[in-house]
Design a protein around this motif. Structure first.
Motif, PDB file in Angstrom:
ATOM      1  N   TYR A   1     -13.179  -3.426   1.331  1.00 24.80           N
ATOM      2  CA  TYR A   1     -13.931  -2.195   1.566  1.00 24.80           C
ATOM      3  C   TYR A   1     -14.225  -1.461   0.269  1.00 24.80           C
ATOM      4  CZ  TYR A   1     -14.169  -2.319   6.609  1.00 24.80           C
ATOM      5  OH  TYR A   1     -14.495  -2.652   7.902  1.00 24.80           O
ATOM      6  N   ASP A   2     -13.291  -1.488  -0.659  1.00 20.91           N
ATOM      7  CA  ASP A   2     -13.555  -0.869  -1.949  1.00 20.91           C
ATOM      8  C   ASP A   2     -14.719  -1.558  -2.644  1.00 20.91           C
ATOM      9  OD1 ASP A   2     -12.732   0.846  -4.319  1.00 20.91           O
ATOM     10  OD2 ASP A   2     -12.513  -1.152  -5.180  1.00 20.91           O
ATOM     11  N   LEU A   3     -14.736  -2.891  -2.580  1.00 23.42           N
ATOM     12  CA  LEU A   3     -15.798  -3.645  -3.226  1.00 23.42           C
ATOM     13  C   LEU A   3     -17.147  -3.372  -2.567  1.00 23.42           C
ATOM     14  CD1 LEU A   3     -16.640  -5.758  -5.296  1.00 23.42           C
ATOM     15  CD2 LEU A   3     -16.077  -7.517  -3.617  1.00 23.42           C
ATOM     16  N   ILE A   4     -17.201  -3.401  -1.244  1.00 18.99           N
ATOM     17  CA  ILE A   4     -18.477  -3.204  -0.562  1.00 18.99           C
ATOM     18  C   ILE A   4     -18.991  -1.789  -0.789  1.00 18.99           C
ATOM     19  CG2 ILE A   4     -17.986  -2.345   1.780  1.00 18.99           C
ATOM     20  CD1 ILE A   4     -19.938  -5.524   1.027  1.00 18.99           C
ATOM     21  N   ASP A   5     -18.093  -0.810  -0.871  1.00 16.56           N
ATOM     22  CA  ASP A   5     -18.514   0.567  -1.165  1.00 16.56           C
ATOM     23  C   ASP A   5     -19.125   0.656  -2.558  1.00 16.56           C
ATOM     24  OD1 ASP A   5     -17.784   1.618   1.262  1.00 16.56           O
ATOM     25  OD2 ASP A   5     -15.806   2.311   0.596  1.00 16.56           O
TER      26      ASP A   5
END
Length: 459
Positions: free
Chosen positions: A220-224
């Motif tokens: 989720y950090d990466l996709i954000d």
């Protein structure tokens, strides 16, 4: 189910016995593909497998291998068969609520929103983008002409760029390292949660659970970061990328737009599925083409004749009746990226003459059905001409992208991206594969676990 039908009892469905305590779980975990193939060869088209102890927490799962059974289960999804399985719940725990992790009214509403973004006509708009990235791969590898490279790494990079640009409108090269670490971790986490007996709540801080939660946070950090950096998270909805189109889309019945959380979930699910499917299909398909010089030459001749006729590369990539596409399809027959999927009976039902109780899980295994000798003579042989012209096989003797109401919406995208790369590569290079077989690791998908040693030689 008609009351006059006398069905054989569930416990009479044939299958291996397994250990008293662990059941068949050790054998399955050690070699899932060999285990399932052996079950089919020994016990037939419907096989019963017990995982865990005979009583209490153990469970019996069926595997349906015959295309007629596969057809019924896929076509009756969302009615007689649902998706509320262990693997389905584990995926939901990892990536949240979205098209691939829900069912019922929520899933139908989401399908209505996403399906128009992946029609063949809409997907064709990405052909130029795909061609640019294919050319980029060729330029980057020109310096290695005649040298051994890792085919899998090249295909992962191509897929990452194509899917990343189509979804987010931007380059994702600087995310490559994180993604190539996180996606295998995600696959391992889903498999671990799926096969865990008994199921432990994620709030329990076991090593496996902690790793699962860390992987989820990392994804989720990466996709954000990718969404925010690409500019897709702002108010500009004019960009022709899928995330922007998701923000513009409205439920045709209610007019409701997706929330930012829902957009994020769908973007993550689409990215993981699209990246993996395209990269694995190309890796295994091109590896086979690199082993069969006669097939490769015929495809190259076909491409050359196509260009000599005045048609362009895009027209070849979009043509469904070429030997090139047949070769990729044959690669997906032998090495389906998703080797197994699962459904659960929503009601008591008749399956192949047996009474199957509500709540029973059923495996569908493309890896095995694609090798069913009744429909695929000499099933281990790579023969693209199986897919040329007309044939009388059942529809679901072949289902690398699933089928029925839950068919993968990214099928057209994955196949077009693969054909664009195939056309560009074989027009310029001869491919030589140096290993007869690819060493694989099997999680919730199949992937190489070592370099796929390949050489590109200029024609």
């Amino acid at each position: 189910m008609p009351s006059t039908v006398r069905l054989k009892p569930f416990q009479d469905i044939p299958g291996p016995k397994g250990h008293a305590l662990a059941g068949l779980l050790p054998e399955f975990n050690a070699d899932p593909l060999g285990f399932l193939m052996n079950g089919f060869q020994q016990h037939g088209d419907l096989v019963s497998y017990r995982f865990g102890p005979k009583v209490a927490i153990g469970k019996t799962i069926l595997a349906a291998y015959h295309p007629d059974l596969v057809t019924r289960i896929l076509m009756e999804s969302e009615r007689a068969f649902g998706r509320d399985t262990d693997g389905f719940r584990a995926t939901h725990e990892l990536v949240g609520k979205g098209l691939m992790t829900t069912e019922g009214p929520y899933w139908r509403a989401r399908r209505h929103i996403l399906q128009p973004l992946f029609t063949p006509k809409r997907v064709a708009r990405y052909t130029e983008l795909m061609a640019e990235e294919a050319e980029r791969i060729l330029v980057e590898h020109k310096q290695y002409e005649g040298q051994e490279i890792d085919l899998h790494q090249a295909m992962m990079r191509y897929s990452l760029r194509v899917v990343g640009r189509a979804l987010f409108g931007g380059d994702m090269d600087d995310a490559e390292g994180d993604l190539h670490r996180l996606i295998p971790e995600a696959n391992r986490g889903i498999m671990a949660r799926t096969t865990q007996i008994p199921k432990l709540p994620l709030s329990l801080p076991t090593p496996t659970n902690r790793q699962f939660v860390r992987t989820r946070a990392g994804l989720y950090d990466l996709i954000d970061r990718v969404i925010n950096r690409s500019g897709s998270a702002g108010s500009d909805h004019s960009a022709d990328n899928i995330v922007s189109r998701l923000r513009e889309a409205r439920d045709p019945e209610t007019g409701r737009a997706l929330t930012e959380q829902e957009v994020r979930n769908e973007a993550l699910l689409l990215f993981m599925a699209g990246h993996e499917t395209t990269a694995m299909g190309l890796t295994f398909g091109l590896h086979q083409i690199g082993l069969h010089a006669d097939v490769q030459q015929d495809i190259a001749d076909e491409i050359r004749a196509h260009h000599a006729s005045g048609a362009g590369a895009a027209a070849y990539a979009q043509n469904r009746d070429t030997l090139g596409r047949a070769a990729l399809s044959e690669g997906l027959r032998l090495f389906p990226s998703v080797h197994m999927t699962e459904r659960v009976a929503n009601e008591d039902l008749d399956l192949n003459g047996y009474l199957v109780p509500k709540g029973t899980s059923v495996f569908l295994v493309p890896w095995v059905t694609h090798r069913h000798p009744e429909f695929w003579p000499d099933p281990e042989r790579f023969d693209p001409r199986r897919f040329v012209g007309r044939h009388d096989r059942p529809r679901y003797a072949y289902f690398p992208f699933g089928g029925g109401p839950r068919v993968c919406i990214g099928e057209h995208f994955a196949m077009l991206a693969s054909m664009v790369l195939l056309e560009a590569l074989l027009r310029a290079y001869r491919i030589t594969s140096h290993d007869e077989r690819i060493s694989m690791k099997v999680l919730n998908s199949i992937r190489p676990d070592s370099d796929v040693r390949t050489t590109f030689t200029l024609r």
